[in-house]
Design a protein around this motif. Structure first.
Motif, PDB file in Angstrom:
ATOM      1  N   TYR A  80       6.188 -15.224   6.911  1.00 52.92           N
ATOM      2  CA  TYR A  80       5.977 -14.566   5.623  1.00 52.92           C
ATOM      3  C   TYR A  80       4.970 -15.333   4.768  1.00 52.92           C
ATOM      4  O   TYR A  80       4.128 -14.726   4.087  1.00 52.92           O
ATOM      5  CB  TYR A  80       7.303 -14.447   4.862  1.00 52.92           C
ATOM      6  CG  TYR A  80       8.148 -13.262   5.260  1.00 52.92           C
ATOM      7  CD1 TYR A  80       7.790 -11.971   4.873  1.00 52.92           C
ATOM      8  CD2 TYR A  80       9.303 -13.423   6.008  1.00 52.92           C
ATOM      9  CE1 TYR A  80       8.563 -10.880   5.233  1.00 52.92           C
ATOM     10  CE2 TYR A  80      10.086 -12.333   6.374  1.00 52.92           C
ATOM     11  CZ  TYR A  80       9.707 -11.068   5.985  1.00 52.92           C
ATOM     12  OH  TYR A  80      10.470  -9.988   6.338  1.00 52.92           O
ATOM     13  N   LEU A  81       5.064 -16.656   4.775  1.00 53.37           N
ATOM     14  CA  LEU A  81       4.137 -17.466   3.982  1.00 53.37           C
ATOM     15  C   LEU A  81       2.691 -17.288   4.447  1.00 53.37           C
ATOM     16  O   LEU A  81       1.768 -17.232   3.627  1.00 53.37           O
ATOM     17  CB  LEU A  81       4.525 -18.946   4.064  1.00 53.37           C
ATOM     18  CG  LEU A  81       5.806 -19.350   3.329  1.00 53.37           C
ATOM     19  CD1 LEU A  81       6.175 -20.793   3.671  1.00 53.37           C
ATOM     20  CD2 LEU A  81       5.647 -19.188   1.816  1.00 53.37           C
ATOM     21  N   ARG A  84       1.530 -14.117   3.105  1.00 51.74           N
ATOM     22  CA  ARG A  84       1.386 -14.190   1.638  1.00 51.74           C
ATOM     23  C   ARG A  84       0.113 -14.916   1.223  1.00 51.74           C
ATOM     24  O   ARG A  84      -0.587 -14.493   0.285  1.00 51.74           O
ATOM     25  CB  ARG A  84       2.628 -14.875   1.049  1.00 51.74           C
ATOM     26  CG  ARG A  84       2.712 -14.860  -0.473  1.00 51.74           C
ATOM     27  CD  ARG A  84       4.143 -15.065  -0.917  1.00 51.74           C
ATOM     28  NE  ARG A  84       4.964 -13.979  -0.411  1.00 51.74           N
ATOM     29  CZ  ARG A  84       6.151 -14.154   0.192  1.00 51.74           C
ATOM     30  NH1 ARG A  84       6.660 -15.370   0.339  1.00 51.74           N
ATOM     31  NH2 ARG A  84       6.830 -13.108   0.633  1.00 51.74           N
ATOM     32  N   TYR A 107       6.690  -9.170  -2.926  1.00 51.11           N
ATOM     33  CA  TYR A 107       5.833 -10.361  -3.015  1.00 51.11           C
ATOM     34  C   TYR A 107       6.750 -11.563  -2.860  1.00 51.11           C
ATOM     35  O   TYR A 107       7.744 -11.492  -2.140  1.00 51.11           O
ATOM     36  CB  TYR A 107       5.062 -10.361  -4.348  1.00 51.11           C
ATOM     37  CG  TYR A 107       3.929 -11.367  -4.415  1.00 51.11           C
ATOM     38  CD1 TYR A 107       2.911 -11.376  -3.456  1.00 51.11           C
ATOM     39  CD2 TYR A 107       3.871 -12.310  -5.431  1.00 51.11           C
ATOM     40  CE1 TYR A 107       1.869 -12.289  -3.522  1.00 51.11           C
ATOM     41  CE2 TYR A 107       2.829 -13.221  -5.517  1.00 51.11           C
ATOM     42  CZ  TYR A 107       1.830 -13.212  -4.551  1.00 51.11           C
ATOM     43  OH  TYR A 107       0.795 -14.124  -4.622  1.00 51.11           O
ATOM     44  N   ALA A 108       6.461 -12.652  -3.521  1.00 51.79           N
ATOM     45  CA  ALA A 108       7.170 -13.911  -3.287  1.00 51.79           C
ATOM     46  C   ALA A 108       8.666 -13.841  -3.577  1.00 51.79           C
ATOM     47  O   ALA A 108       9.463 -14.530  -2.934  1.00 51.79           O
ATOM     48  CB  ALA A 108       6.529 -15.027  -4.114  1.00 51.79           C
ATOM     49  N   ASP A 109       9.068 -13.005  -4.531  1.00 48.31           N
ATOM     50  CA  ASP A 109      10.500 -12.881  -4.840  1.00 48.31           C
ATOM     51  C   ASP A 109      11.297 -12.420  -3.621  1.00 48.31           C
ATOM     52  O   ASP A 109      12.470 -12.768  -3.481  1.00 48.31           O
ATOM     53  CB  ASP A 109      10.723 -11.896  -5.988  1.00 48.31           C
ATOM     54  CG  ASP A 109      10.202 -12.417  -7.319  1.00 48.31           C
ATOM     55  OD1 ASP A 109      10.347 -13.626  -7.581  1.00 48.31           O
ATOM     56  OD2 ASP A 109       9.639 -11.614  -8.087  1.00 48.31           O
ATOM     57  N   SER A 111      11.016 -13.382  -0.594  1.00 46.99           N
ATOM     58  CA  SER A 111      11.410 -14.535   0.222  1.00 46.99           C
ATOM     59  C   SER A 111      12.555 -15.306  -0.416  1.00 46.99           C
ATOM     60  O   SER A 111      13.414 -15.846   0.280  1.00 46.99           O
ATOM     61  CB  SER A 111      10.217 -15.477   0.459  1.00 46.99           C
ATOM     62  OG  SER A 111       9.369 -14.950   1.464  1.00 46.99           O
ATOM     63  N   VAL A 126      12.322 -22.581  -0.796  1.00 44.18           N
ATOM     64  CA  VAL A 126      11.575 -21.315  -0.742  1.00 44.18           C
ATOM     65  C   VAL A 126      10.593 -21.220  -1.896  1.00 44.18           C
ATOM     66  O   VAL A 126       9.419 -20.867  -1.703  1.00 44.18           O
ATOM     67  CB  VAL A 126      12.543 -20.116  -0.762  1.00 44.18           C
ATOM     68  CG1 VAL A 126      11.768 -18.809  -0.859  1.00 44.18           C
ATOM     69  CG2 VAL A 126      13.411 -20.114   0.490  1.00 44.18           C
ATOM     70  N   ASN A 130       6.567 -21.075  -1.656  1.00 47.68           N
ATOM     71  CA  ASN A 130       5.957 -19.876  -2.234  1.00 47.68           C
ATOM     72  C   ASN A 130       4.807 -20.249  -3.163  1.00 47.68           C
ATOM     73  O   ASN A 130       3.755 -19.593  -3.181  1.00 47.68           O
ATOM     74  CB  ASN A 130       6.992 -19.084  -3.036  1.00 47.68           C
ATOM     75  CG  ASN A 130       7.661 -17.993  -2.234  1.00 47.68           C
ATOM     76  OD1 ASN A 130       7.181 -17.599  -1.168  1.00 47.68           O
ATOM     77  ND2 ASN A 130       8.771 -17.487  -2.745  1.00 47.68           N
ATOM     78  N   LYS A 131       5.011 -21.285  -3.952  1.00 47.19           N
ATOM     79  CA  LYS A 131       3.979 -21.707  -4.899  1.00 47.19           C
ATOM     80  C   LYS A 131       2.709 -22.139  -4.176  1.00 47.19           C
ATOM     81  O   LYS A 131       1.587 -21.880  -4.637  1.00 47.19           O
ATOM     82  CB  LYS A 131       4.508 -22.847  -5.777  1.00 47.19           C
ATOM     83  CG  LYS A 131       3.606 -23.187  -6.953  1.00 47.19           C
ATOM     84  CD  LYS A 131       4.278 -24.154  -7.900  1.00 47.19           C
ATOM     85  CE  LYS A 131       3.400 -24.424  -9.113  1.00 47.19           C
ATOM     86  NZ  LYS A 131       4.044 -25.346 -10.089  1.00 47.19           N
ATOM     87  N   THR A 134       0.992 -18.864  -2.826  1.00 43.48           N
ATOM     88  CA  THR A 134       0.435 -17.985  -3.856  1.00 43.48           C
ATOM     89  C   THR A 134      -0.587 -18.674  -4.744  1.00 43.48           C
ATOM     90  O   THR A 134      -1.206 -18.017  -5.593  1.00 43.48           O
ATOM     91  CB  THR A 134       1.548 -17.443  -4.766  1.00 43.48           C
ATOM     92  OG1 THR A 134       2.163 -18.549  -5.456  1.00 43.48           O
ATOM     93  CG2 THR A 134       2.603 -16.689  -3.960  1.00 43.48           C
ATOM     94  N   GLU A 138       1.807 -15.578 -10.158  1.00 44.06           N
ATOM     95  CA  GLU A 138       3.062 -14.846 -10.304  1.00 44.06           C
ATOM     96  C   GLU A 138       2.762 -13.450 -10.830  1.00 44.06           C
ATOM     97  O   GLU A 138       1.784 -13.252 -11.558  1.00 44.06           O
ATOM     98  CB  GLU A 138       4.009 -15.553 -11.280  1.00 44.06           C
ATOM     99  CG  GLU A 138       4.516 -16.896 -10.787  1.00 44.06           C
ATOM    100  CD  GLU A 138       5.502 -17.509 -11.765  1.00 44.06           C
ATOM    101  OE1 GLU A 138       5.666 -16.938 -12.877  1.00 44.06           O
ATOM    102  OE2 GLU A 138       6.100 -18.536 -11.440  1.00 44.06           O
TER     103      GLU A 138
END
Length: 226
Positions: A80-81, A84, A107-109, A111, A126, A130-131, A134, A138
């Motif tokens: 997923y990353l 993303r 989106y990131a939420d 995950s 996670v 995610n940070k 992305t 956000e």
């Protein structure tokens, strides 16, 4: 004010995401939101996760295909990353810089809810990765369409659609996912708006439209809302 490559949020497009369990009606509501924004003079681009780019769509097939077998939680998350990161830098950021309104189906939420909640990876892990994926981007606004797992599965089965690898997980898995989303709503109440998904499509849409109108009004911009 958040900056994106030195461009203020008032000088770029809006980034909106729609989250929820599969079967919650995200696709229907995204189409309604797109039409509404276009009627109000905005250029709108629809995208999704996993996916959104040729490479990410290929990874999506691997993630969701039952024949992928025993995909370990961290393996799943890293896939997923990868999607993303490619999606964010190839599609989302460039579109926002062109003053396009981007609506992403997940989106990131996702995950945080699915891998953090469903797979029981730690939320901090996670959110930290995610940070990275992305670049700190956000969504400006997120709609979480809340539906019980039982009702979501019932709706999927009613369509006759073959469940993918994630949809075919246990009720307890989907309950943990839902709880993960609810926790996110509590953590980020200004950004994530919890929408009751139990009603009709029109009732859900009216709730989304009202939340969007409040958000837009709070931006201090006089849009020609209809």
């Amino acid at each position: 004010m958040m900056l994106l490559h030195g461009i203020s949020t008032m000088d770029r497009g809006l980034f909106i995401t729609v989250e929820g369990l599969d079967g919650s009606g995200k696709t229907t509501q995204i189409a309604k939101l797109k039409g509404y924004l276009e009627d109000n003079g905005h250029i709108v681009y629809l995208t999704r996760e996993p996916g959104g780019t040729p490479l990410a769509e290929r990874i999506r097939d691997i993630i969701l295909d039952k024949s992928s077998g025993n995909v370990l939680p961290l393996t799943e998350f890293f896939l997923y990353l990868a999607c993303r990161y490619q999606h964010t830098y190839e599609v989302i950021k460039p579109k926002l810089e062109q003053n396009v309104f981007v609506i992403s189906d997940r989106y990131a939420d996702s995950s945080v809810a699915y891998q953090g909640g469903g797979r029981e990876l730690t939320r901090n892990l996670v959110m930290t990765f995610n940070k990275v994926a992305t670049g700190g981007l956000e969504p400006d606004l997120t709609f979480f369409i809340d539906l019980t797992p039982e009702e979501a599965i019932k709706r999927i089965e009613k369509t006759g659609k073959t469940k993918d690898r994630l949809e075919d997980q246990s009720i307890s898995f989907h309950q943990r996912v839902r709880e993960g989303y609810i926790e996110l709503c509590e953590l980020f109440p200004d950004r994530i708006k919890r929408i009751d998904g139990e009603g009709s499509a029109e009732e859900v849409w009216e709730a989304i439209r009202k939340e969007y109108s409040i958000f837009w009004s709070n931006k201090g911009v006089n849009d020609h809302e209809k």
